[in-house]
Design a protein around this motif. Structure first.
Motif, PDB file in Angstrom:
ATOM      1  N   LEU A   1       0.857  -1.197   0.000  1.00  0.00           N
ATOM      2  CA  LEU A   1       0.000   0.000   0.000  1.00  0.00           C
ATOM      3  C   LEU A   1       0.886   1.237   0.000  1.00  0.00           C
ATOM      4  O   LEU A   1       1.850   1.309   0.769  1.00  0.00           O
ATOM      5  CB  LEU A   1      -0.868  -0.035   1.267  1.00  0.00           C
ATOM      6  CG  LEU A   1      -1.822   1.116   1.514  1.00  0.00           C
ATOM      7  CD1 LEU A   1      -2.978   1.077   0.527  1.00  0.00           C
ATOM      8  CD2 LEU A   1      -2.376   1.045   2.950  1.00  0.00           C
ATOM      9  N   LYS A   2       0.557   2.200  -0.843  1.00  0.00           N
ATOM     10  CA  LYS A   2       1.311   3.463  -0.838  1.00  0.00           C
ATOM     11  C   LYS A   2       0.939   4.276   0.399  1.00  0.00           C
ATOM     12  O   LYS A   2      -0.239   4.329   0.767  1.00  0.00           O
ATOM     13  CB  LYS A   2       0.922   4.291  -2.077  1.00  0.00           C
ATOM     14  CG  LYS A   2       1.757   3.976  -3.285  1.00  0.00           C
ATOM     15  CD  LYS A   2       1.886   5.213  -4.178  1.00  0.00           C
ATOM     16  CE  LYS A   2       2.989   4.988  -5.174  1.00  0.00           C
ATOM     17  NZ  LYS A   2       2.493   5.107  -6.559  1.00  0.00           N
ATOM     18  N   ALA A   3       1.929   4.937   0.985  1.00  0.00           N
ATOM     19  CA  ALA A   3       1.650   5.751   2.173  1.00  0.00           C
ATOM     20  C   ALA A   3       0.642   6.850   1.834  1.00  0.00           C
ATOM     21  O   ALA A   3      -0.198   7.213   2.654  1.00  0.00           O
ATOM     22  CB  ALA A   3       2.951   6.346   2.703  1.00  0.00           C
ATOM     23  N   SER A   4       0.700   7.342   0.592  1.00  0.00           N
ATOM     24  CA  SER A   4      -0.181   8.451   0.205  1.00  0.00           C
ATOM     25  C   SER A   4      -1.552   7.973  -0.291  1.00  0.00           C
ATOM     26  O   SER A   4      -2.382   8.798  -0.676  1.00  0.00           O
ATOM     27  CB  SER A   4       0.503   9.239  -0.917  1.00  0.00           C
ATOM     28  OG  SER A   4       0.785   8.358  -1.996  1.00  0.00           O
ATOM     29  N   ALA A   5      -1.786   6.660  -0.280  1.00  0.00           N
ATOM     30  CA  ALA A   5      -3.037   6.131  -0.852  1.00  0.00           C
ATOM     31  C   ALA A   5      -4.246   6.644  -0.087  1.00  0.00           C
ATOM     32  O   ALA A   5      -4.274   6.587   1.143  1.00  0.00           O
ATOM     33  CB  ALA A   5      -3.008   4.604  -0.823  1.00  0.00           C
ATOM     34  N   LYS A   6      -5.242   7.115  -0.836  1.00  0.00           N
ATOM     35  CA  LYS A   6      -6.466   7.569  -0.181  1.00  0.00           C
ATOM     36  C   LYS A   6      -7.456   6.419  -0.141  1.00  0.00           C
ATOM     37  O   LYS A   6      -8.349   6.333  -0.967  1.00  0.00           O
ATOM     38  CB  LYS A   6      -7.049   8.759  -0.938  1.00  0.00           C
ATOM     39  CG  LYS A   6      -6.225  10.024  -0.787  1.00  0.00           C
ATOM     40  CD  LYS A   6      -7.046  11.248  -1.193  1.00  0.00           C
ATOM     41  CE  LYS A   6      -6.205  12.508  -1.184  1.00  0.00           C
ATOM     42  NZ  LYS A   6      -5.201  12.524  -2.273  1.00  0.00           N
ATOM     43  N   VAL A   7      -7.256   5.507   0.818  1.00  0.00           N
ATOM     44  CA  VAL A   7      -8.264   4.468   1.055  1.00  0.00           C
ATOM     45  C   VAL A   7      -8.473   4.327   2.547  1.00  0.00           C
ATOM     46  O   VAL A   7      -7.546   4.493   3.342  1.00  0.00           O
ATOM     47  CB  VAL A   7      -7.889   3.060   0.526  1.00  0.00           C
ATOM     48  CG1 VAL A   7      -8.027   2.957  -0.968  1.00  0.00           C
ATOM     49  CG2 VAL A   7      -6.552   2.605   1.010  1.00  0.00           C
ATOM     50  N   SER A   8      -9.707   4.016   2.911  1.00  0.00           N
ATOM     51  CA  SER A   8     -10.018   3.786   4.319  1.00  0.00           C
ATOM     52  C   SER A   8      -9.196   2.611   4.832  1.00  0.00           C
ATOM     53  O   SER A   8      -9.067   1.591   4.156  1.00  0.00           O
ATOM     54  CB  SER A   8     -11.508   3.466   4.453  1.00  0.00           C
ATOM     55  OG  SER A   8     -11.740   2.864   5.696  1.00  0.00           O
ATOM     56  N   PRO A   9      -8.652   2.712   6.057  1.00  0.00           N
ATOM     57  CA  PRO A   9      -7.907   1.576   6.619  1.00  0.00           C
ATOM     58  C   PRO A   9      -8.770   0.322   6.781  1.00  0.00           C
ATOM     59  O   PRO A   9      -8.251  -0.784   6.859  1.00  0.00           O
ATOM     60  CB  PRO A   9      -7.416   2.093   7.974  1.00  0.00           C
ATOM     61  CG  PRO A   9      -8.040   3.418   8.187  1.00  0.00           C
ATOM     62  CD  PRO A   9      -8.642   3.903   6.914  1.00  0.00           C
ATOM     63  N   LEU A  10     -10.090   0.502   6.785  1.00  0.00           N
ATOM     64  CA  LEU A  10     -10.977  -0.667   6.887  1.00  0.00           C
ATOM     65  C   LEU A  10     -10.862  -1.545   5.649  1.00  0.00           C
ATOM     66  O   LEU A  10     -11.066  -2.755   5.697  1.00  0.00           O
ATOM     67  CB  LEU A  10     -12.430  -0.219   7.014  1.00  0.00           C
ATOM     68  CG  LEU A  10     -12.846   0.362   8.339  1.00  0.00           C
ATOM     69  CD1 LEU A  10     -14.252   0.938   8.221  1.00  0.00           C
ATOM     70  CD2 LEU A  10     -12.804  -0.714   9.409  1.00  0.00           C
ATOM     71  N   VAL A  11     -10.541  -0.933   4.499  1.00  0.00           N
ATOM     72  CA  VAL A  11     -10.443  -1.663   3.239  1.00  0.00           C
ATOM     73  C   VAL A  11      -9.328  -2.687   3.315  1.00  0.00           C
ATOM     74  O   VAL A  11      -9.461  -3.819   2.841  1.00  0.00           O
ATOM     75  CB  VAL A  11     -10.182  -0.688   2.069  1.00  0.00           C
ATOM     76  CG1 VAL A  11      -9.793  -1.441   0.810  1.00  0.00           C
ATOM     77  CG2 VAL A  11     -11.391   0.185   1.823  1.00  0.00           C
TER      78      VAL A  11
END
Ligand code: TXA
Ligand code: MG
Length: 309
Positions: A99-109
């Protein structure tokens, strides 16, 4: 909540995109199975997925993207992964990458992990929907956790009606079995789940399932389960069993009379749903060859037959 049944025309896709952006859940067709979509960037939307499915929250979700550019905003794609997605995308392959540190995804995903599963579906409807939203869509199969995956809109409604805002009806899914999942977290790629894409990749390691700590919770023992008990490798069924045939073993229904494994994969879940509709208490399944996509079919059947907890 009343579940809206939508068509697949542009207006319907736009409407579905609005619902997703508003944090609602929308089921949609892919070439494998129907997905239960949520905007992957919104915590509350993603939490609703776990709630609607009754899914254990340690089980991460596949993030669906409309193209490689979107994938690159989310994960680091190693060279081997790029080679494979050049061949297989858009299509039924999911890759697990850092996972990229800058990724905009909820940690729940990602269930809090530092890896993310990415997939660019072949289904035009699915990609149009992701493009209309303009954000990645987290989508597990649109079934209650542990039950049979849906390959028609009717299957989705049977399991989740009233628990989701809408469903796009795109007709039956052509492949009918989930994507293949390949992990690129170690020097050698690893096969985390057999599926509709039959990989031809050097150095691919087959991971064995562990009940204690599933690498990919599709590896949980009981999964894809119909209501009735299942016996496998049955050439002659007992009286009262609903017999699922293959090739020359006709059965009560046949996955593929011509012994075509791709056809059998596309019909597997529909036939298991049919067993439920017929209230089959006992189900017998003919032997399926362990080759090509037959590996994925047998994987699903063994889980469907596994002891339930
Ligand atoms: O064909 C498919 O893949 C369908 C359609 C809707 O795209 N989706 C699907 O999702 O099958 P689901 O949630 O039923 O299965 C996703 C699998 C689970 O076994 C999950 O554990 C695994 O993907 N997974 C997701 N993220 C992962 C990660 N970071 N590492 C390992 N496994 C992961
Ligand atoms: Mg599933």
């Amino acid at each position: 909540m009343k579940t809206e049944l939508l068509g697949k025309d542009p207006a319907a896709i736009q409407h579905a995109a609005k619902l997703l952006l508003a944090g609602e859940l929308v089921a949609f067709p892919t070439e494998t199975v129907y997905g239960l979509g949520a905007d992957a960037t919104q915590d509350v939307a993603v939490a609703k997925v776990f709630d609607a499915k009754g899914r254990p929250s340690f089980n991460p979700l596949i993030v669906h993207v409309s193209g490689i550019e979107m994938a690159e905003t989310l994960g680091d794609l190693p060279a081997q992964a790029r080679t494979l997605i050049d061949r297989a995308w858009p299509g039924p392959l999911s890759i697990v990458v850092p996972l990229k540190a800058s990724a905009k995804v909820s940690p729940l995903v990602t269930a809090g992990q530092s890896s993310v599963a990415l997939r660019m579906p072949a289904s035009r409807i699915a990609r149009d929907l992701i493009e209309a939203v303009g954000r990645p869509i987290a989508a597990p199969s649109a079934n209650p956790s542990g039950k049979i995956s849906p390959t028609t809109a009717e299957h989705v409604l049977g399991g989740l009606e009233g628990r989701i805002a809408a469903i796009i009806d795109g007709g039956p899914c052509p492949a009918g079995l989930e994507s293949t999942i390949i992990g690129f977290l170690d020097p050698n790629p690893s096969l985390l789940r057999e599926g509709s894409y039959v990989p031809d990749l050097d150095g691919l390691q087959r991971r064995t399932a562990s009940l204690e700590k599933p690498l990919s919770p599709g590896q949980l023992a009981s999964h894809y389960a119909p209501d009735g008990e299942i016996r496998l490798e049955v050439t002659a069924a007992h009286k009262g069993e609903f017999h699922i045939g293959f090739g020359p073993i006709a059965g009560d229904v046949n996955l593929s009379a011509t012994g075509d494994l791709v056809e059998a994969a596309s019909r597997l879940y529909a036939v298991l749903h049919e067993a439920n509709q017929r209230k089959a208490g006992k189900i017998a399944v003919a032997p399926i060859p362990e080759t090509g996509i037959g590996l994925a079919i047998n994987d699903r059947l063994r889980r469907a037959a596994a002891p339930r907890t």
